[in-house]
Motif scaffolding. Sequence first.
Motif, PDB file in Angstrom:
ATOM      1  N   SER B 257       0.837  -1.197   0.000  1.00  0.00           N
ATOM      2  CA  SER B 257       0.000   0.000   0.000  1.00  0.00           C
ATOM      3  C   SER B 257       0.874   1.251   0.000  1.00  0.00           C
ATOM      4  O   SER B 257       0.617   2.188  -0.746  1.00  0.00           O
ATOM      5  CB  SER B 257      -0.929  -0.008   1.207  1.00  0.00           C
ATOM      6  N   HIS B 258       1.914   1.205   0.801  1.00  0.00           N
ATOM      7  CA  HIS B 258       2.790   2.373   0.849  1.00  0.00           C
ATOM      8  C   HIS B 258       3.470   2.586  -0.493  1.00  0.00           C
ATOM      9  O   HIS B 258       3.504   3.693  -1.031  1.00  0.00           O
ATOM     10  CB  HIS B 258       3.841   2.213   1.947  1.00  0.00           C
ATOM     11  N   ARG B 261       0.892   3.838  -2.961  1.00  0.00           N
ATOM     12  CA  ARG B 261       0.259   5.115  -2.676  1.00  0.00           C
ATOM     13  C   ARG B 261       1.162   6.292  -3.033  1.00  0.00           C
ATOM     14  O   ARG B 261       0.682   7.301  -3.541  1.00  0.00           O
ATOM     15  CB  ARG B 261      -0.115   5.193  -1.202  1.00  0.00           C
ATOM     16  N   THR B 262       2.438   6.142  -2.754  1.00  0.00           N
ATOM     17  CA  THR B 262       3.324   7.273  -3.039  1.00  0.00           C
ATOM     18  C   THR B 262       3.387   7.587  -4.536  1.00  0.00           C
ATOM     19  O   THR B 262       3.160   8.732  -4.925  1.00  0.00           O
ATOM     20  CB  THR B 262       4.704   7.014  -2.422  1.00  0.00           C
ATOM     21  N   LEU B 264       1.186   6.912  -6.729  1.00  0.00           N
ATOM     22  CA  LEU B 264      -0.138   7.402  -7.123  1.00  0.00           C
ATOM     23  C   LEU B 264      -0.295   8.868  -6.743  1.00  0.00           C
ATOM     24  O   LEU B 264      -0.868   9.667  -7.498  1.00  0.00           O
ATOM     25  CB  LEU B 264      -1.237   6.576  -6.450  1.00  0.00           C
ATOM     26  N   THR B 265       0.217   9.218  -5.562  1.00  0.00           N
ATOM     27  CA  THR B 265       0.169  10.620  -5.126  1.00  0.00           C
ATOM     28  C   THR B 265       0.913  11.505  -6.118  1.00  0.00           C
ATOM     29  O   THR B 265       0.423  12.571  -6.511  1.00  0.00           O
ATOM     30  CB  THR B 265       0.818  10.754  -3.738  1.00  0.00           C
ATOM     31  N   ALA B 299      -6.464   3.960  -7.093  1.00  0.00           N
ATOM     32  CA  ALA B 299      -6.375   4.265  -5.661  1.00  0.00           C
ATOM     33  C   ALA B 299      -7.502   3.564  -4.911  1.00  0.00           C
ATOM     34  O   ALA B 299      -7.307   3.015  -3.820  1.00  0.00           O
ATOM     35  CB  ALA B 299      -6.451   5.767  -5.446  1.00  0.00           C
ATOM     36  N   GLU B 303      -7.211   0.850  -1.937  1.00  0.00           N
ATOM     37  CA  GLU B 303      -7.926   1.052  -0.675  1.00  0.00           C
ATOM     38  C   GLU B 303      -8.789  -0.145  -0.334  1.00  0.00           C
ATOM     39  O   GLU B 303      -8.785  -0.639   0.791  1.00  0.00           O
ATOM     40  CB  GLU B 303      -8.837   2.289  -0.762  1.00  0.00           C
TER      41      GLU B 303
END
Lengths: 226, 486
Positions: B257-258, B261-262, B264-265, B299, B303
Amino acid sequence: MRILLMEDEPKVAGFVERGLTAERYAVDVSSDGQEGWELAERYPYDLIILDLMLPTLEGKEVLQRIRKKNTTVPVLILTARDKVDEKVQLFEMGADDYLTKPFAFAELLVRAKALLRRGPVNRSSTLRIGDLELDRLTQSVKRAGRRIELTTKEYQLLEYLMQNSGRVMSRNMIIEHVWDQSFDGFTNIVDVYVRHLRAKVDDAHQFKMLRTVRGTGYMIRSEEEA
Amino acid sequence: MSIRSLRARVTCWYVGLLAAALVVFGASLYFGFKRYLDTAMEQSLAAEATSIGQMFVSELENKGPAWMSGELSESYPPENGEHFVRISRMNPDGGYEVIYQSADARELALGPLRFAGPSSLRNSRARVETGSRDRNVVLYSLPYTLPSGTKYLIETGTTRGQVERLLSSLLTILLTLTPLVLLGAAIGGYLMMSQPLKPVVSLTLKAERIGIGEPGERLPVIRTGDELERLSLSLNRMISRLEDALAHNRRFSADVSHELRTPLTILRGELEHVIQLQSVGPDVAESVGSALEEIDRLAQIVESLLTISHLDTGGAGIEFNRFDLQEMVKTTAEQMKLLADEKQITMSSDTSELVYSLGDESRIKQVLVNLLDNAIKYSHRGGHVVISVRSDANAACLTVKDDGAGIPPDALPHVFERFYRAEKARPRGTAGAGLGLSIVEAICRAHGGTVSVDSTEGKGTTVNVRLPAAVSASPPAAQDQQAAVS
């Protein structure tokens, strides 16, 4: 207004810095926990945006040190983790807000502004954008002097967009404020409500105030802002 | 306990062995005793014959047969029971002449008694003859020669009645006591087996309770030093290994996830920046917007997967609170009304029963939102969606029923699987990745509840959710809503 951004991922730091600078904030960026902590100690920042995963000194440790030293500066946490108990722990440690990656920049901005007490704290009883008028006391909405009948949800949606006029609000932000977390997910409820709202607010008028920003969200703006 | 239980089997085994031992013991006792009685009887008959010879027959020639008969009748009165004495004299021609016979001998109706053959005159011996009424009579013959040279044969006898009575009562005792002893042993053994098996039972109960949600839970170690201790230790080591694997899996989810997520951010941030640029033409804005939508979806999938993994591993931190399910249905239906209106779907809720459930209200609401969203998505224009809430035995039931497209029978078993979507049922342009029902299922399971789906293709789908019920504090209100929310 001076903001300290502590983020070790250069690209994330890059676009956040760019966006905040565009909003005319002074931004210092640090990619290292120790260095960031020293900056925070030296300058009286108005806001600290803190990533939890930092080299040399962890975000949590930085937060603790900041709170020991200076209890007033608002701290907004950025993280890729989202365990409920971790959130609670962070708030107990003195964090003011919390944003989970991946986030929309607009959301970061709204939250930052709220923490800087400059943003959506417009609590006056009447919101006015162009010829659109919303009266919070009577919960009535008028455009060009003509009354518009809205359902409760439509009213809440419009109020939220008007509070943040000129800014794009993402679906997630709208859902969180107008509905609740349970609607997070695959439902297209926001789109449906915006469509209905648009029919009532914009259809009879030349200038369309509700704007869809594809892939980002919705915003409301006046003719002058367009 | 069933016949297949260890306890029952061990009991059966040793009761069987005990039964075999008792049969061998009983048989030896019976036949040994019989032999002893036979020998004793023979010996007493022999002693009697010898004493008759010495006391009476030796005086026969001096005192005459009349005297002997009198004396014998006195010594062995007829009421002496089934006793028998006979004395015969051997004639020179080799035949025998009975000179005395006790009344019992007649009574016993021994009939034409066989005389012991010539051999009897040389050696004494016992024999068995059959008397009247099929009674076996044991006869003992003793040859006796007077100094005058006359040979006599003294026969004493008795029926085996007494011996048989003794033996039969022994047999009765054995046949009654053996089953009683076995029954007692079976019951006692079965009860006693519970003692050594107690740790196994507690081990089983504890093992049933250990969930994957509570790390660090172990089985009680049975400090007996035997196989059971080793079993409990091995089981605990196995649990540790499973926990390690699980922890690894969980760490993996968090890491993934980490890691996702980065980027994707960054993607979103950069694209948002592009779209804000004044120089961007509508075509580029359209493409970037489309890319942003896909980032949203990605995302969302990350999630959802995380949510499911947290729910599965008990890491979701579900708080159990009592809440009004009926109220939740009403507000949610109200909030989603417009989605139904869009397709002219009539959404009604039957909330006539006051139902309180126990659980995480926002999670349960997520269940309802997902189910309603599906029901609306897969319903035809002008269809009907009915939500009903009721309580039955210890469960709060939530049912969402639609009259839409339905689910093909071969797809039905898979609807809760991650990323599964029945191709035919997929309407155009719906977002999502087939995780909605997986989340519903994971939430229900994390609450200790269940979800089941029932569908007829072309007729519609009914989803049933069963959740823990909270005991209703207030009496069932007489609320009458068959409220049409539409």
